[in-house]
Design a protein around this motif. Sequence first.
Motif, PDB file in Angstrom:
ATOM      1  N   LEU A 119      -9.743 -12.036 -13.028  1.00 55.67           N
ATOM      2  CA  LEU A 119     -10.645 -13.172 -12.933  1.00 55.67           C
ATOM      3  C   LEU A 119     -11.218 -13.203 -11.531  1.00 55.67           C
ATOM      4  CD1 LEU A 119     -11.710 -15.916 -14.134  1.00 55.67           C
ATOM      5  CD2 LEU A 119      -9.712 -16.962 -13.052  1.00 55.67           C
ATOM      6  N   GLY A 120     -12.520 -13.396 -11.430  1.00 56.81           N
ATOM      7  CA  GLY A 120     -13.165 -13.510 -10.126  1.00 56.81           C
ATOM      8  C   GLY A 120     -14.513 -14.184 -10.259  1.00 56.81           C
ATOM      9  N   LYS A 121     -15.024 -14.699  -9.148  1.00 53.56           N
ATOM     10  CA  LYS A 121     -16.378 -15.255  -9.137  1.00 53.56           C
ATOM     11  C   LYS A 121     -17.332 -14.176  -9.621  1.00 53.56           C
ATOM     12  CE  LYS A 121     -17.116 -19.291  -7.143  1.00 53.56           C
ATOM     13  NZ  LYS A 121     -17.696 -20.389  -7.885  1.00 53.56           N
ATOM     14  N   LEU A 145      -2.223   3.642  -9.053  1.00 49.95           N
ATOM     15  CA  LEU A 145      -3.255   2.856  -9.734  1.00 49.95           C
ATOM     16  C   LEU A 145      -2.925   1.372  -9.649  1.00 49.95           C
ATOM     17  CD1 LEU A 145      -5.754   2.402 -11.438  1.00 49.95           C
ATOM     18  CD2 LEU A 145      -4.412   3.022 -13.471  1.00 49.95           C
ATOM     19  N   LEU A 146      -1.681   1.008  -9.885  1.00 43.62           N
ATOM     20  CA  LEU A 146      -1.274  -0.395  -9.803  1.00 43.62           C
ATOM     21  C   LEU A 146      -1.536  -0.967  -8.412  1.00 43.62           C
ATOM     22  CD1 LEU A 146       2.037  -0.196 -11.839  1.00 43.62           C
ATOM     23  CD2 LEU A 146       0.004  -1.509 -12.472  1.00 43.62           C
ATOM     24  N   ALA A 147      -1.210  -0.201  -7.377  1.00 40.12           N
ATOM     25  CA  ALA A 147      -1.430  -0.660  -6.003  1.00 40.12           C
ATOM     26  C   ALA A 147      -2.918  -0.821  -5.711  1.00 40.12           C
ATOM     27  CB  ALA A 147      -0.789   0.311  -5.017  1.00 40.12           C
ATOM     28  N   ALA A 148      -3.728   0.130  -6.177  1.00 41.37           N
ATOM     29  CA  ALA A 148      -5.172   0.077  -5.927  1.00 41.37           C
ATOM     30  C   ALA A 148      -5.810  -1.116  -6.642  1.00 41.37           C
ATOM     31  CB  ALA A 148      -5.828   1.386  -6.375  1.00 41.37           C
ATOM     32  N   LEU A 149      -5.358  -1.422  -7.834  1.00 43.16           N
ATOM     33  CA  LEU A 149      -5.898  -2.567  -8.564  1.00 43.16           C
ATOM     34  C   LEU A 149      -5.606  -3.869  -7.822  1.00 43.16           C
ATOM     35  CD1 LEU A 149      -4.902  -1.513 -12.195  1.00 43.16           C
ATOM     36  CD2 LEU A 149      -7.243  -1.761 -11.326  1.00 43.16           C
ATOM     37  N   LYS A 150      -4.405  -4.004  -7.288  1.00 41.60           N
ATOM     38  CA  LYS A 150      -4.021  -5.221  -6.564  1.00 41.60           C
ATOM     39  C   LYS A 150      -4.854  -5.399  -5.291  1.00 41.60           C
ATOM     40  CE  LYS A 150      -0.328  -6.310  -9.098  1.00 41.60           C
ATOM     41  NZ  LYS A 150      -0.152  -7.467  -9.885  1.00 41.60           N
ATOM     42  N   ASP A 151      -5.383  -4.294  -4.747  1.00 42.92           N
ATOM     43  CA  ASP A 151      -6.156  -4.339  -3.502  1.00 42.92           C
ATOM     44  C   ASP A 151      -7.643  -4.635  -3.705  1.00 42.92           C
ATOM     45  OD1 ASP A 151      -3.931  -3.861  -1.957  1.00 42.92           O
ATOM     46  OD2 ASP A 151      -4.264  -1.690  -1.803  1.00 42.92           O
ATOM     47  N   ILE A 152      -8.097  -4.771  -4.940  1.00 42.43           N
ATOM     48  CA  ILE A 152      -9.519  -5.048  -5.173  1.00 42.43           C
ATOM     49  C   ILE A 152      -9.821  -6.461  -4.686  1.00 42.43           C
ATOM     50  CG2 ILE A 152     -11.343  -5.329  -6.886  1.00 42.43           C
ATOM     51  CD1 ILE A 152      -9.966  -3.160  -8.554  1.00 42.43           C
ATOM     52  N   GLU A 153     -10.721  -6.540  -3.732  1.00 40.21           N
ATOM     53  CA  GLU A 153     -11.061  -7.816  -3.107  1.00 40.21           C
ATOM     54  C   GLU A 153     -11.880  -8.699  -4.051  1.00 40.21           C
ATOM     55  OE1 GLU A 153     -13.391  -9.145   0.885  1.00 40.21           O
ATOM     56  OE2 GLU A 153     -12.104  -7.370   1.006  1.00 40.21           O
ATOM     57  N   GLY A 154     -11.569  -9.981  -4.058  1.00 43.07           N
ATOM     58  CA  GLY A 154     -12.339 -10.954  -4.824  1.00 43.07           C
ATOM     59  C   GLY A 154     -11.907 -11.110  -6.268  1.00 43.07           C
ATOM     60  N   LEU A 155     -10.892 -10.358  -6.687  1.00 42.25           N
ATOM     61  CA  LEU A 155     -10.405 -10.473  -8.056  1.00 42.25           C
ATOM     62  C   LEU A 155      -8.931 -10.856  -8.055  1.00 42.25           C
ATOM     63  CD1 LEU A 155     -11.850  -7.398 -10.019  1.00 42.25           C
ATOM     64  CD2 LEU A 155     -12.654  -9.761 -10.031  1.00 42.25           C
ATOM     65  N   SER A 156      -8.587 -11.782  -8.901  1.00 38.97           N
ATOM     66  CA  SER A 156      -7.187 -12.091  -9.168  1.00 38.97           C
ATOM     67  C   SER A 156      -6.788 -11.195 -10.331  1.00 38.97           C
ATOM     68  CB  SER A 156      -7.048 -13.560  -9.536  1.00 38.97           C
ATOM     69  OG  SER A 156      -5.735 -13.842  -9.932  1.00 38.97           O
ATOM     70  N   ILE A 157      -5.835 -10.289 -10.098  1.00 34.43           N
ATOM     71  CA  ILE A 157      -5.479  -9.285 -11.099  1.00 34.43           C
ATOM     72  C   ILE A 157      -3.996  -9.392 -11.420  1.00 34.43           C
ATOM     73  CG2 ILE A 157      -5.242  -6.810 -11.546  1.00 34.43           C
ATOM     74  CD1 ILE A 157      -7.807  -6.336 -10.055  1.00 34.43           C
ATOM     75  N   SER A 158      -3.708  -9.344 -12.714  1.00 29.17           N
ATOM     76  CA  SER A 158      -2.337  -9.317 -13.203  1.00 29.17           C
ATOM     77  C   SER A 158      -2.186  -8.064 -14.057  1.00 29.17           C
ATOM     78  CB  SER A 158      -2.058 -10.567 -14.028  1.00 29.17           C
ATOM     79  OG  SER A 158      -0.754 -10.534 -14.552  1.00 29.17           O
ATOM     80  N   THR A 159      -1.055  -7.368 -13.915  1.00 30.69           N
ATOM     81  CA  THR A 159      -0.842  -6.134 -14.674  1.00 30.69           C
ATOM     82  C   THR A 159       0.531  -6.137 -15.346  1.00 30.69           C
ATOM     83  OG1 THR A 159       0.050  -4.989 -12.741  1.00 30.69           O
ATOM     84  CG2 THR A 159      -2.313  -4.749 -13.147  1.00 30.69           C
ATOM     85  N   GLU A 160       0.599  -5.438 -16.459  1.00 32.48           N
ATOM     86  CA  GLU A 160       1.860  -5.184 -17.156  1.00 32.48           C
ATOM     87  C   GLU A 160       1.858  -3.732 -17.596  1.00 32.48           C
ATOM     88  OE1 GLU A 160       4.557  -7.064 -17.632  1.00 32.48           O
ATOM     89  OE2 GLU A 160       3.653  -8.828 -16.674  1.00 32.48           O
ATOM     90  N   VAL A 161       2.931  -3.021 -17.283  1.00 35.20           N
ATOM     91  CA  VAL A 161       3.074  -1.622 -17.683  1.00 35.20           C
ATOM     92  C   VAL A 161       3.858  -1.586 -18.985  1.00 35.20           C
ATOM     93  CG1 VAL A 161       3.965   0.647 -17.027  1.00 35.20           C
ATOM     94  CG2 VAL A 161       3.035  -0.882 -15.271  1.00 35.20           C
TER      95      VAL A 161
END
Length: 166
Positions: A9-11, A59-75
Amino acid sequence: MKHIVISFLGKDKPGIVDTLAKTIKLHHGNWQTSSMRKLSGFFAGILEVSVDNEHSENLLAALKDIEGLSISTEVTEPVSLADETIRLDLTANDRIGIIGEISSVIHAQGGNLVKLVSTQGNAPHFGQKLFKATATIAITGDDHIDSLVGALEGIADDLIVDVVVN
Protein backbone atom coordinates in the motif's frame (compact mmCIF):
# COMPACT_ATOMS: atom_id res chain seq x y z
CA MET A 1 11.26 -23.08 -4.99
CA LYS A 2 9.50 -20.64 -2.68
CA HIS A 3 6.40 -18.59 -3.25
CA ILE A 4 6.15 -15.16 -1.69
CA VAL A 5 2.79 -13.52 -1.17
CA ILE A 6 3.28 -9.75 -1.14
CA SER A 7 0.75 -7.12 -0.11
CA PHE A 8 1.52 -3.43 -0.50
CA LEU A 9 0.00 0.00 0.00
CA GLY A 10 1.32 3.44 -0.88
CA LYS A 11 0.25 6.89 -2.02
CA ASP A 12 -0.66 6.59 -5.68
CA LYS A 13 2.03 7.77 -8.09
CA PRO A 14 3.31 6.64 -11.48
CA GLY A 15 5.83 3.79 -11.46
CA ILE A 16 4.79 1.68 -8.48
CA VAL A 17 4.18 -1.47 -10.52
CA ASP A 18 7.32 -0.84 -12.56
CA THR A 19 9.40 -0.56 -9.36
CA LEU A 20 7.95 -3.79 -8.00
CA ALA A 21 8.46 -5.62 -11.31
CA LYS A 22 12.09 -4.47 -11.63
CA THR A 23 12.87 -5.43 -8.03
CA ILE A 24 11.34 -8.88 -8.50
CA LYS A 25 13.18 -9.47 -11.79
CA LEU A 26 16.51 -8.19 -10.42
CA HIS A 27 16.29 -10.77 -7.63
CA HIS A 28 15.33 -13.65 -9.96
CA GLY A 29 11.66 -13.74 -9.00
CA ASN A 30 8.85 -14.68 -11.36
CA TRP A 31 5.60 -12.68 -11.04
CA GLN A 32 2.80 -15.29 -10.84
CA THR A 33 -0.53 -13.61 -10.20
CA SER A 34 -1.72 -10.28 -8.87
CA SER A 35 -4.57 -7.93 -8.15
CA MET A 36 -4.00 -4.17 -7.81
CA ARG A 37 -6.14 -1.09 -7.60
CA LYS A 38 -6.22 2.64 -6.94
CA LEU A 39 -8.39 3.39 -3.90
CA SER A 40 -9.00 6.91 -2.52
CA GLY A 41 -5.60 8.25 -3.58
CA PHE A 42 -3.68 5.12 -2.61
CA PHE A 43 -2.46 2.23 -4.74
CA ALA A 44 -2.86 -1.19 -3.15
CA GLY A 45 -2.23 -4.71 -4.27
CA ILE A 46 -1.42 -8.28 -3.58
CA LEU A 47 0.74 -10.53 -5.69
CA GLU A 48 2.43 -13.89 -5.68
CA VAL A 49 6.02 -14.39 -6.80
CA SER A 50 7.96 -17.62 -7.24
CA VAL A 51 11.69 -17.56 -6.57
CA ASP A 52 14.44 -20.13 -6.13
CA ASN A 53 15.39 -20.74 -2.51
CA GLU A 54 18.86 -19.19 -2.87
CA HIS A 55 17.38 -15.84 -4.01
CA SER A 56 14.39 -15.58 -1.64
CA GLU A 57 16.11 -13.77 1.26
CA ASN A 58 17.62 -11.11 -1.03
CA LEU A 59 14.26 -10.53 -2.71
CA LEU A 60 12.52 -10.19 0.66
CA ALA A 61 15.10 -7.64 1.82
CA ALA A 62 14.86 -5.65 -1.42
CA LEU A 63 11.06 -5.50 -1.23
CA LYS A 64 11.19 -4.12 2.32
CA ASP A 65 13.57 -1.37 1.10
CA ILE A 66 11.19 0.03 -1.54
CA GLU A 67 10.59 3.62 -0.49
CA GLY A 68 7.03 4.91 -0.16
CA LEU A 69 5.37 1.50 0.07
CA SER A 70 4.18 -0.36 3.12
CA ILE A 71 4.93 -3.99 2.22
CA SER A 72 4.02 -7.20 4.00
CA THR A 73 5.32 -10.60 2.85
CA GLU A 74 4.67 -14.25 3.62
CA VAL A 75 6.84 -17.09 2.32
CA THR A 76 4.97 -20.27 1.45
CA GLU A 77 4.92 -23.35 -0.71
CA PRO A 78 2.63 -23.40 -3.77
CA VAL A 79 -0.86 -24.76 -3.10
CA SER A 80 -3.42 -25.99 -5.61
CA LEU A 81 -7.18 -26.01 -5.11
CA ALA A 82 -8.74 -29.45 -4.89
CA ASP A 83 -12.36 -28.31 -4.72
CA GLU A 84 -14.50 -27.24 -7.65
CA THR A 85 -14.76 -23.47 -7.99
CA ILE A 86 -17.76 -21.50 -9.09
CA ARG A 87 -18.11 -17.83 -9.90
CA LEU A 88 -21.02 -15.87 -8.56
CA ASP A 89 -22.00 -12.51 -10.01
CA LEU A 90 -23.99 -10.66 -7.36
CA THR A 91 -26.07 -7.49 -7.74
CA ALA A 92 -28.20 -5.75 -5.10
CA ASN A 93 -29.16 -2.37 -3.74
CA ASP A 94 -26.16 -1.24 -1.73
CA ARG A 95 -26.42 -1.14 2.04
CA ILE A 96 -24.21 -1.32 5.09
CA GLY A 97 -23.24 -4.90 5.96
CA ILE A 98 -23.94 -6.57 2.62
CA ILE A 99 -20.43 -8.08 2.34
CA GLY A 100 -20.75 -9.50 5.86
CA GLU A 101 -24.13 -11.03 5.04
CA ILE A 102 -22.82 -12.62 1.84
CA SER A 103 -19.61 -13.96 3.42
CA SER A 104 -21.55 -15.40 6.38
CA VAL A 105 -23.87 -17.31 4.06
CA ILE A 106 -20.95 -18.63 1.98
CA HIS A 107 -19.20 -19.84 5.15
CA ALA A 108 -22.38 -21.37 6.62
CA GLN A 109 -23.00 -23.29 3.37
CA GLY A 110 -19.50 -24.83 3.40
CA GLY A 111 -17.97 -22.58 0.76
CA ASN A 112 -14.53 -21.05 0.87
CA LEU A 113 -14.21 -17.56 -0.60
CA VAL A 114 -11.21 -17.66 -2.96
CA LYS A 115 -11.59 -14.25 -4.61
CA LEU A 116 -13.90 -11.28 -4.17
CA VAL A 117 -14.08 -8.15 -6.31
CA SER A 118 -16.76 -5.61 -5.44
CA THR A 119 -17.85 -2.21 -6.70
CA GLN A 120 -20.46 0.39 -5.91
CA GLY A 121 -22.17 2.55 -8.51
CA ASN A 122 -25.38 4.31 -9.41
CA ALA A 123 -28.29 2.35 -10.85
CA PRO A 124 -29.15 3.57 -14.36
CA HIS A 125 -32.17 5.89 -14.45
CA PHE A 126 -32.71 5.70 -10.67
CA GLY A 127 -29.58 7.13 -9.04
CA GLN A 128 -29.81 4.59 -6.23
CA LYS A 129 -26.51 2.98 -5.17
CA LEU A 130 -25.96 -0.53 -6.52
CA PHE A 131 -23.62 -3.14 -5.06
CA LYS A 132 -21.97 -5.47 -7.56
CA ALA A 133 -19.55 -8.26 -6.78
CA THR A 134 -17.89 -11.20 -8.43
CA ALA A 135 -17.00 -13.97 -6.01
CA THR A 136 -15.02 -17.12 -6.75
CA ILE A 137 -15.90 -19.84 -4.27
CA ALA A 138 -14.48 -23.32 -3.70
CA ILE A 139 -17.31 -25.72 -2.98
CA THR A 140 -17.94 -29.42 -3.58
CA GLY A 141 -21.06 -30.92 -5.13
CA ASP A 142 -24.00 -29.63 -7.17
CA ASP A 143 -26.36 -29.94 -4.20
CA HIS A 144 -24.10 -27.65 -2.19
CA ILE A 145 -24.07 -25.13 -5.04
CA ASP A 146 -27.88 -25.11 -5.24
CA SER A 147 -28.12 -24.74 -1.46
CA LEU A 148 -25.58 -21.89 -1.48
CA VAL A 149 -27.40 -19.99 -4.25
CA GLY A 150 -30.74 -20.43 -2.48
CA ALA A 151 -29.30 -19.18 0.80
CA LEU A 152 -27.72 -16.15 -0.91
CA GLU A 153 -30.97 -15.29 -2.68
CA GLY A 154 -32.68 -15.50 0.70
CA ILE A 155 -30.62 -12.61 2.08
CA ALA A 156 -32.85 -10.02 0.38
CA ASP A 157 -35.47 -9.78 -2.36
CA ASP A 158 -33.25 -7.48 -4.42
CA LEU A 159 -30.13 -9.74 -4.44
CA ILE A 160 -29.57 -11.26 -7.89
CA VAL A 161 -27.19 -14.24 -8.08
CA ASP A 162 -25.81 -15.46 -11.41
CA VAL A 163 -23.72 -18.68 -11.29
CA VAL A 164 -20.85 -19.60 -13.61
CA VAL A 165 -19.39 -23.09 -13.02
CA ASN A 166 -15.67 -23.05 -13.88
